[in-house]
Design a protein around this motif. Sequence first.
Motif, PDB file in Angstrom:
ATOM      1  N   LEU A 193       0.850  -1.183   0.000  1.00  0.00           N
ATOM      2  CA  LEU A 193       0.000   0.000   0.000  1.00  0.00           C
ATOM      3  C   LEU A 193       0.887   1.234   0.000  1.00  0.00           C
ATOM      4  O   LEU A 193       1.901   1.279   0.708  1.00  0.00           O
ATOM      5  N   VAL A 194       0.501   2.226  -0.798  1.00  0.00           N
ATOM      6  CA  VAL A 194       1.243   3.482  -0.847  1.00  0.00           C
ATOM      7  C   VAL A 194       0.286   4.633  -0.575  1.00  0.00           C
ATOM      8  O   VAL A 194      -0.895   4.557  -0.889  1.00  0.00           O
ATOM      9  N   ARG A 195       0.835   5.678  -0.001  1.00  0.00           N
ATOM     10  CA  ARG A 195       0.047   6.825   0.442  1.00  0.00           C
ATOM     11  C   ARG A 195       0.802   8.089   0.087  1.00  0.00           C
ATOM     12  O   ARG A 195       2.018   8.051  -0.152  1.00  0.00           O
ATOM     13  N   ASP A 196       0.123   9.209   0.053  1.00  0.00           N
ATOM     14  CA  ASP A 196       0.798  10.498  -0.102  1.00  0.00           C
ATOM     15  C   ASP A 196       2.045  10.493   0.792  1.00  0.00           C
ATOM     16  O   ASP A 196       1.937  10.408   2.017  1.00  0.00           O
ATOM     17  N   PRO A 197       3.249  10.527   0.200  1.00  0.00           N
ATOM     18  CA  PRO A 197       4.461  10.370   1.008  1.00  0.00           C
ATOM     19  C   PRO A 197       4.700  11.513   1.990  1.00  0.00           C
ATOM     20  O   PRO A 197       5.385  11.320   3.002  1.00  0.00           O
ATOM     21  N   VAL A 198       4.143  12.678   1.716  1.00  0.00           N
ATOM     22  CA  VAL A 198       4.270  13.789   2.662  1.00  0.00           C
ATOM     23  C   VAL A 198       3.430  13.483   3.904  1.00  0.00           C
ATOM     24  O   VAL A 198       3.891  13.624   5.044  1.00  0.00           O
ATOM     25  N   ALA A 199       2.198  13.065   3.687  1.00  0.00           N
ATOM     26  CA  ALA A 199       1.324  12.695   4.805  1.00  0.00           C
ATOM     27  C   ALA A 199       1.885  11.479   5.538  1.00  0.00           C
ATOM     28  O   ALA A 199       1.808  11.390   6.766  1.00  0.00           O
ATOM     29  N   ARG A 200       2.454  10.533   4.790  1.00  0.00           N
ATOM     30  CA  ARG A 200       3.043   9.345   5.426  1.00  0.00           C
ATOM     31  C   ARG A 200       4.196   9.731   6.342  1.00  0.00           C
ATOM     32  O   ARG A 200       4.318   9.223   7.471  1.00  0.00           O
ATOM     33  N   HIS A 224      19.178  -1.686  12.934  1.00  0.00           N
ATOM     34  CA  HIS A 224      19.604  -0.287  12.866  1.00  0.00           C
ATOM     35  C   HIS A 224      18.411   0.565  13.284  1.00  0.00           C
ATOM     36  O   HIS A 224      17.423   0.665  12.552  1.00  0.00           O
ATOM     37  N   HIS A 225      18.510   1.154  14.464  1.00  0.00           N
ATOM     38  CA  HIS A 225      17.368   1.856  15.051  1.00  0.00           C
ATOM     39  C   HIS A 225      16.820   2.941  14.124  1.00  0.00           C
ATOM     40  O   HIS A 225      15.609   3.014  13.879  1.00  0.00           O
ATOM     41  N   SER A 226      17.686   3.787  13.615  1.00  0.00           N
ATOM     42  CA  SER A 226      17.208   4.904  12.791  1.00  0.00           C
ATOM     43  C   SER A 226      16.653   4.424  11.460  1.00  0.00           C
ATOM     44  O   SER A 226      15.687   4.986  10.947  1.00  0.00           O
ATOM     45  N   HIS A 227      17.251   3.377  10.876  1.00  0.00           N
ATOM     46  CA  HIS A 227      16.730   2.865   9.610  1.00  0.00           C
ATOM     47  C   HIS A 227      15.294   2.384   9.782  1.00  0.00           C
ATOM     48  O   HIS A 227      14.452   2.578   8.896  1.00  0.00           O
ATOM     49  N   ARG A 228      15.001   1.813  10.931  1.00  0.00           N
ATOM     50  CA  ARG A 228      13.654   1.300  11.181  1.00  0.00           C
ATOM     51  C   ARG A 228      12.688   2.397  11.641  1.00  0.00           C
ATOM     52  O   ARG A 228      11.506   2.366  11.293  1.00  0.00           O
ATOM     53  N   HIS A 229      13.167   3.366  12.407  1.00  0.00           N
ATOM     54  CA  HIS A 229      12.258   4.299  13.067  1.00  0.00           C
ATOM     55  C   HIS A 229      12.356   5.750  12.602  1.00  0.00           C
ATOM     56  O   HIS A 229      11.462   6.544  12.930  1.00  0.00           O
ATOM     57  N   HIS A 230      13.377   6.132  11.855  1.00  0.00           N
ATOM     58  CA  HIS A 230      13.572   7.548  11.519  1.00  0.00           C
ATOM     59  C   HIS A 230      13.640   7.821  10.021  1.00  0.00           C
ATOM     60  O   HIS A 230      14.065   8.912   9.616  1.00  0.00           O
ATOM     61  N   ALA A 231      13.215   6.866   9.193  1.00  0.00           N
ATOM     62  CA  ALA A 231      13.300   7.042   7.730  1.00  0.00           C
ATOM     63  C   ALA A 231      12.017   7.674   7.200  1.00  0.00           C
ATOM     64  O   ALA A 231      11.251   7.050   6.464  1.00  0.00           O
ATOM     65  N   TYR A 232      11.786   8.917   7.550  1.00  0.00           N
ATOM     66  CA  TYR A 232      10.523   9.576   7.210  1.00  0.00           C
ATOM     67  C   TYR A 232      10.416   9.871   5.720  1.00  0.00           C
ATOM     68  O   TYR A 232       9.402   9.560   5.093  1.00  0.00           O
ATOM     69  N   VAL A 233      11.464  10.421   5.133  1.00  0.00           N
ATOM     70  CA  VAL A 233      11.465  10.711   3.695  1.00  0.00           C
ATOM     71  C   VAL A 233      11.836   9.465   2.903  1.00  0.00           C
ATOM     72  O   VAL A 233      11.197   9.142   1.897  1.00  0.00           O
ATOM     73  N   VAL A 276       1.924  20.432   9.266  1.00  0.00           N
ATOM     74  CA  VAL A 276       3.188  20.617   8.561  1.00  0.00           C
ATOM     75  C   VAL A 276       3.198  22.009   7.933  1.00  0.00           C
ATOM     76  O   VAL A 276       2.245  22.377   7.233  1.00  0.00           O
ATOM     77  N   PRO A 277       4.235  22.812   8.169  1.00  0.00           N
ATOM     78  CA  PRO A 277       4.304  24.147   7.556  1.00  0.00           C
ATOM     79  C   PRO A 277       4.200  24.060   6.034  1.00  0.00           C
ATOM     80  O   PRO A 277       4.743  23.133   5.419  1.00  0.00           O
ATOM     81  N   ARG A 278       3.525  25.011   5.434  1.00  0.00           N
ATOM     82  CA  ARG A 278       3.271  24.953   3.989  1.00  0.00           C
ATOM     83  C   ARG A 278       4.552  24.943   3.165  1.00  0.00           C
ATOM     84  O   ARG A 278       4.646  24.257   2.153  1.00  0.00           O
ATOM     85  N   VAL A 279       5.545  25.724   3.592  1.00  0.00           N
ATOM     86  CA  VAL A 279       6.807  25.773   2.843  1.00  0.00           C
ATOM     87  C   VAL A 279       7.479  24.400   2.861  1.00  0.00           C
ATOM     88  O   VAL A 279       7.973  23.913   1.838  1.00  0.00           O
ATOM     89  N   GLN A 339       5.529  21.875   0.650  1.00  0.00           N
ATOM     90  CA  GLN A 339       5.789  22.041  -0.778  1.00  0.00           C
ATOM     91  C   GLN A 339       7.164  21.522  -1.162  1.00  0.00           C
ATOM     92  O   GLN A 339       7.342  20.902  -2.211  1.00  0.00           O
ATOM     93  N   ALA A 340       8.148  21.760  -0.301  1.00  0.00           N
ATOM     94  CA  ALA A 340       9.498  21.261  -0.575  1.00  0.00           C
ATOM     95  C   ALA A 340       9.504  19.731  -0.632  1.00  0.00           C
ATOM     96  O   ALA A 340      10.144  19.136  -1.510  1.00  0.00           O
TER      97      ALA A 340
END
Length: 284
Positions: free
Chosen positions: A126-133, A178-187, A253-256, A259-260
Amino acid sequence: MRTMKRPVLSISRLAGRFTSSARVLPSFLIVGAQRCGTTSLYRALAQHPLLLKPVLHKGVHYFDVGYDRPMAWYQAHFPLRAGAALLAHRYGGRAHAFESSPYYLFHPLAGERIAADLPGVKLIVLVRDPVARASSAHAHELARGFESESHFESALELEAERLAGAEESLRVSPFAEHHSHRHHAYVARGRYADQLDRLEPLFGRDRLLVLDSHRFFAEPETAYDRVLEFLTVPHLGYPAFERHNGRPLPRPVPRVLEQALRDHFEPYDARLTRWLGGEPSWRR
């Protein structure tokens, strides 16, 4: 309640290990993406009498963080073959075991492991708007205590540094976490096309079903029909469709920044068209 639940789970796992050879293995997996409706789809599918969820819990996480255990440990999580055979006879179709572990999609070794150990298995993504995800994942990890940065912007600024060398490290030490790979990969987790490109040579296009989660929630019956067709499972009516694991954002999330991020994801979203059969809903 928790103190009582743990011994029960331990006993159940031990019993499962002793009977693992008499248990079915999954014929399909929901592999991600995280915060894209995997729990909601899992619970809808689990209401079908021929779709058999794990005995203990939704996600076994064998092919990502549990692969140091024997295959018998994994098989112990699933129903007995005898029970599956009875259901197949009753409903006139093959019973399929499955599980849902949304880190499988992102983990660099999970796909190779699944392909080796479960030949013929099918995968649902399943995929979702990646910004919202991304913002939803931050709120989720923050609430669970895995994120120390309360501001989404600050966590994004740290992401590249936190994930630097993570995939290489996991390949060098394949049983490590790897803690960050599992929990901090937001983008990084929102670059869905890269992850699908890694799976396609292993499974082929026909064994991968990619669903737009926004469309799943808007028209769950249509998505459900597609899944049953993909699995070649008889239609026995619709389940109750509900949203699970939703979590409000601590702040918008701030608009700027939004958009980025949207600009960053644009080429990755464009590559999803061939998987979804059209433009992602969030790009329309």
